[in-house]
Design a protein around this motif. Structure first.
Motif, PDB file in Angstrom:
ATOM      1  N   LEU A 144       1.595  39.803  23.211  1.00 31.78           N
ATOM      2  CA  LEU A 144       2.837  39.901  23.972  1.00 31.78           C
ATOM      3  C   LEU A 144       2.864  38.866  25.096  1.00 31.78           C
ATOM      4  CD1 LEU A 144       3.433  43.757  24.294  1.00 31.78           C
ATOM      5  CD2 LEU A 144       5.120  42.089  23.517  1.00 31.78           C
ATOM      6  N   TYR A 145       1.812  38.865  25.912  1.00 31.05           N
ATOM      7  CA  TYR A 145       1.750  37.960  27.056  1.00 31.05           C
ATOM      8  C   TYR A 145       1.665  36.505  26.607  1.00 31.05           C
ATOM      9  CZ  TYR A 145       0.157  36.212  31.641  1.00 31.05           C
ATOM     10  OH  TYR A 145       0.029  35.534  32.838  1.00 31.05           O
ATOM     11  N   GLY A 146       0.714  36.244  25.731  1.00 28.51           N
ATOM     12  CA  GLY A 146       0.551  34.873  25.248  1.00 28.51           C
ATOM     13  C   GLY A 146       1.769  34.382  24.491  1.00 28.51           C
ATOM     14  N   GLY A 147       2.420  35.285  23.740  1.00 29.81           N
ATOM     15  CA  GLY A 147       3.605  34.897  22.994  1.00 29.81           C
ATOM     16  C   GLY A 147       4.776  34.554  23.889  1.00 29.81           C
ATOM     17  N   LEU A 148       4.950  35.296  24.978  1.00 28.71           N
ATOM     18  CA  LEU A 148       6.008  34.981  25.949  1.00 28.71           C
ATOM     19  C   LEU A 148       5.800  33.580  26.529  1.00 28.71           C
ATOM     20  CD1 LEU A 148       6.368  38.388  27.832  1.00 28.71           C
ATOM     21  CD2 LEU A 148       8.213  37.178  26.653  1.00 28.71           C
ATOM     22  N   LEU A 149       4.561  33.271  26.868  1.00 29.97           N
ATOM     23  CA  LEU A 149       4.271  31.957  27.445  1.00 29.97           C
ATOM     24  C   LEU A 149       4.392  30.852  26.398  1.00 29.97           C
ATOM     25  CD1 LEU A 149       1.232  32.830  29.755  1.00 29.97           C
ATOM     26  CD2 LEU A 149       3.587  32.362  30.434  1.00 29.97           C
ATOM     27  N   ARG A 150       3.985  31.147  25.180  1.00 32.10           N
ATOM     28  CA  ARG A 150       4.063  30.148  24.105  1.00 32.10           C
ATOM     29  C   ARG A 150       5.503  29.848  23.724  1.00 32.10           C
ATOM     30  NH1 ARG A 150       1.950  33.010  19.585  1.00 32.10           N
ATOM     31  NH2 ARG A 150       4.116  33.727  19.377  1.00 32.10           N
ATOM     32  N   ASP A 151       6.310  30.891  23.600  1.00 31.92           N
ATOM     33  CA  ASP A 151       7.662  30.726  23.067  1.00 31.92           C
ATOM     34  C   ASP A 151       8.709  30.413  24.135  1.00 31.92           C
ATOM     35  OD1 ASP A 151       6.589  31.315  20.583  1.00 31.92           O
ATOM     36  OD2 ASP A 151       7.116  33.449  20.711  1.00 31.92           O
ATOM     37  N   TYR A 152       8.498  30.910  25.350  1.00 29.70           N
ATOM     38  CA  TYR A 152       9.549  30.786  26.363  1.00 29.70           C
ATOM     39  C   TYR A 152       9.043  30.206  27.685  1.00 29.70           C
ATOM     40  CZ  TYR A 152      11.182  34.161  22.956  1.00 29.70           C
ATOM     41  OH  TYR A 152      11.500  34.794  21.775  1.00 29.70           O
ATOM     42  N   GLY A 153       7.793  29.752  27.719  1.00 27.25           N
ATOM     43  CA  GLY A 153       7.238  29.181  28.933  1.00 27.25           C
ATOM     44  C   GLY A 153       7.338  27.674  28.958  1.00 27.25           C
ATOM     45  N   PRO A 154       7.099  27.067  30.117  1.00 27.09           N
ATOM     46  CA  PRO A 154       7.138  25.609  30.239  1.00 27.09           C
ATOM     47  C   PRO A 154       5.993  24.959  29.462  1.00 27.09           C
ATOM     48  CG  PRO A 154       6.368  26.608  32.281  1.00 27.09           C
ATOM     49  CD  PRO A 154       6.831  27.733  31.407  1.00 27.09           C
ATOM     50  N   PRO A 155       6.130  23.685  29.098  1.00 23.07           N
ATOM     51  CA  PRO A 155       5.128  23.010  28.264  1.00 23.07           C
ATOM     52  C   PRO A 155       3.720  23.011  28.855  1.00 23.07           C
ATOM     53  CG  PRO A 155       7.147  21.714  28.383  1.00 23.07           C
ATOM     54  CD  PRO A 155       7.302  22.818  29.370  1.00 23.07           C
ATOM     55  N   ASP A 156       3.589  22.926  30.177  1.00 19.75           N
ATOM     56  CA  ASP A 156       2.266  22.837  30.793  1.00 19.75           C
ATOM     57  C   ASP A 156       1.787  24.166  31.348  1.00 19.75           C
ATOM     58  OD1 ASP A 156       4.192  22.953  32.757  1.00 19.75           O
ATOM     59  OD2 ASP A 156       3.137  21.590  34.132  1.00 19.75           O
ATOM     60  N   VAL A 157       2.327  25.268  30.856  1.00 22.85           N
ATOM     61  CA  VAL A 157       2.000  26.574  31.422  1.00 22.85           C
ATOM     62  C   VAL A 157       0.521  26.913  31.272  1.00 22.85           C
ATOM     63  CG1 VAL A 157       2.499  27.933  29.341  1.00 22.85           C
ATOM     64  CG2 VAL A 157       2.805  28.966  31.611  1.00 22.85           C
TER      65      VAL A 157
END
Length: 428
Positions: A236-249
């Motif tokens: 859930l957490y990693g997917g949010l960052l992967r799919d909807y986070g900035p490129p350098d997150v």
């Protein structure tokens, strides 16, 4: 009115000092610690900025001189380790991070256990402290320090973006993912979600996802970061960052992530309540008047976030000034001083202060309501309980980062990292 408040404050301080055995009929008996000098090693922290102007009143009332040595977070840990390893008498009192350093410091004999200090001092009102804050300050069933700064997990969101799209504030993690997807529009400079992506720093924030999905880092001394609940949370957490986070997150710790949100570049951000001022200060935030605060969204096991002591005050067991050291700790964590530091926006641990209008006046009303709403709930840790907590955090963070980079078999990676975490625990 102001004179009345000052007079009331003086009476309260006098009563507090009397409870410490510092009041009597003449100058010598009133100040039995007259002439004592304490070395206080502190972090460069907003709480320290709030307490520093109040020190002269403590010195005047007690006759104790306080020498403050202030360092940045990592420098403080290094300095403390050097001094305490050599059994130095100084510092007498120091700031520390109970969940990051408590077990290590206790194993090395660097913490004076304060159980007897708080229980014998009936006027101190130890029961006024948040139960979760107290629990997170315990080491091997002993009290390692007194809570100074507390924090809980929370959802930060853009009120304006949600209003424009007619999206309600997410109450569940599934709703958060759906809303982040709808608001994700990099072409217009807005990403759906941002949070800590660096391997070690992200662990404290993925913890709320983990608990809300029914998992934890360990079960006793058994590593449990490969359970179905843990894998769901990490995905859930990693997917949010992967799919909807900035490129350098993947390179962001909290300063970078909250700065990104404060620039108006993300719709949602999950992190600690204690760092809210970065987004509400117009000098540092482009969206100071557009930020909303909400309880952490519920997972399959409800809304379960951490509620911890992030900073505490501890006493050096080798100090030759323990009576004076306790007088200082007692004063710095008294109801009056907690109210004074909380009036500067510091999230204290005394429940009576949070339950008073004066205690919440410095906070956005929505934020204060979130913190008050957690009450006695919350998990008393936000990372694995380990002496070598740095390596333990790395073991957890590796799984989440693999999710962020699209690793094909997260269960296999979780099994590998669980074995590493178990080895760390076994060695301790």
């Amino acid at each position: 009115m102001k004179q009345g408040r000052r007079a009331a404050g003086l009476l309260l301080l006098t009563a507090m000092l009397a409870g410490c055995g510092l009041s009597s009929s003449n100058e010598q008996e009133t100040k039995p610690l007259q002439g004592k000098t304490l070395v206080f090693m502190a972090a460069s922290h907003p709480w320290m900025d709030a307490i520093r102007p109040l020190l002269p009143s403590f010195e005047a009332e007690t006759g104790i001189r306080v020498i403050v040595q202030s360092y940045f977070e990592d420098q403080l840990t290094q300095k403390l380790s050097l001094n305490l390893t050599s059994d130095s008498h100084t510092p007498d009192v120091f700031m520390y991070r109970p969940l990051q350093e408590g077990l290590l410091f206790n194993r090395n004999g660097w913490l004076e256990h304060l159980d007897n200090y708080v229980t014998k001092d009936t006027t101190y009102d130890w029961n006024d402290f948040s139960p979760q804050a107290v629990r997170s300050s315990m080491v091997d069933e002993k009290l390692g320090g007194i809570p100074v700064i507390t924090e809980q997990g929370m959802l930060y969101y853009r009120k304006d973006l949600l209003r424009e799209e007619g999206i309600p504030v997410p109450k569940t993690l599934d709703e958060l993912a759906t809303a982040a997807k709808r608001l994700h529009n990099p072409d217009k400079g807005v990403y759906g979600f941002v949070a800590r992506g660096q391997r070690s720093p992200l662990v404290t924030q993925v913890s709320s996802f983990l608990y809300s999905e029914g998992g934890d880092f360990t079960d006793g001394r058994k590593a449990t970061i490969n359970t179905p609940a843990a894998i769901r949370a990490f995905e859930l957490y990693g997917g949010l960052l992967r799919d909807y986070g900035p490129p350098d997150v993947i390179n962001m710790s909290w300063p970078q992530a909250i700065a990104f949100f404060a620039e108006g570049k993300a719709a949602f951000y999950t992190d600690a309540t204690s760092i809210y001022r970065t987004v509400t200060d117009p000098a540092r935030s482009n969206i100071a008047d557009k930020v909303g605060f909400a309880p952490f969204p519920a997972g399959s096991s409800g809304s379960r976030t951490y509620s911890i002591t992030s900073w505490g005050l501890a006493m050096n067991p080798s100090s030759g000034q323990k009576e004076a050291a306790w007088a200082f700790i007692r004063w710095a964590t008294s109801k009056e001083i907690v109210l004074a530091t909380q009036a500067k926006g510091n999230t204290g641990a005394r429940q009576s202060v949070w339950n008073s209008p004066e205690g919440t006046a410095a906070f956005p009303s929505e934020l204060a309501a979130v913190i008050q709403g957690y009450g006695d709930t919350g998990v008393d840790h936000d990372r694995p309980a380990a002496v070598n907590v740095a390596e333990a955090r790395e073991a957890v963070g590796e799984i989440v980062q693999r999710v962020m980079t699209g690793y094909p078999d997260i269960k296999q990676k979780a099994d590998e990292q669980n074995a590493i975490l178990q080895s760390i625990l076994d060695q301790e």
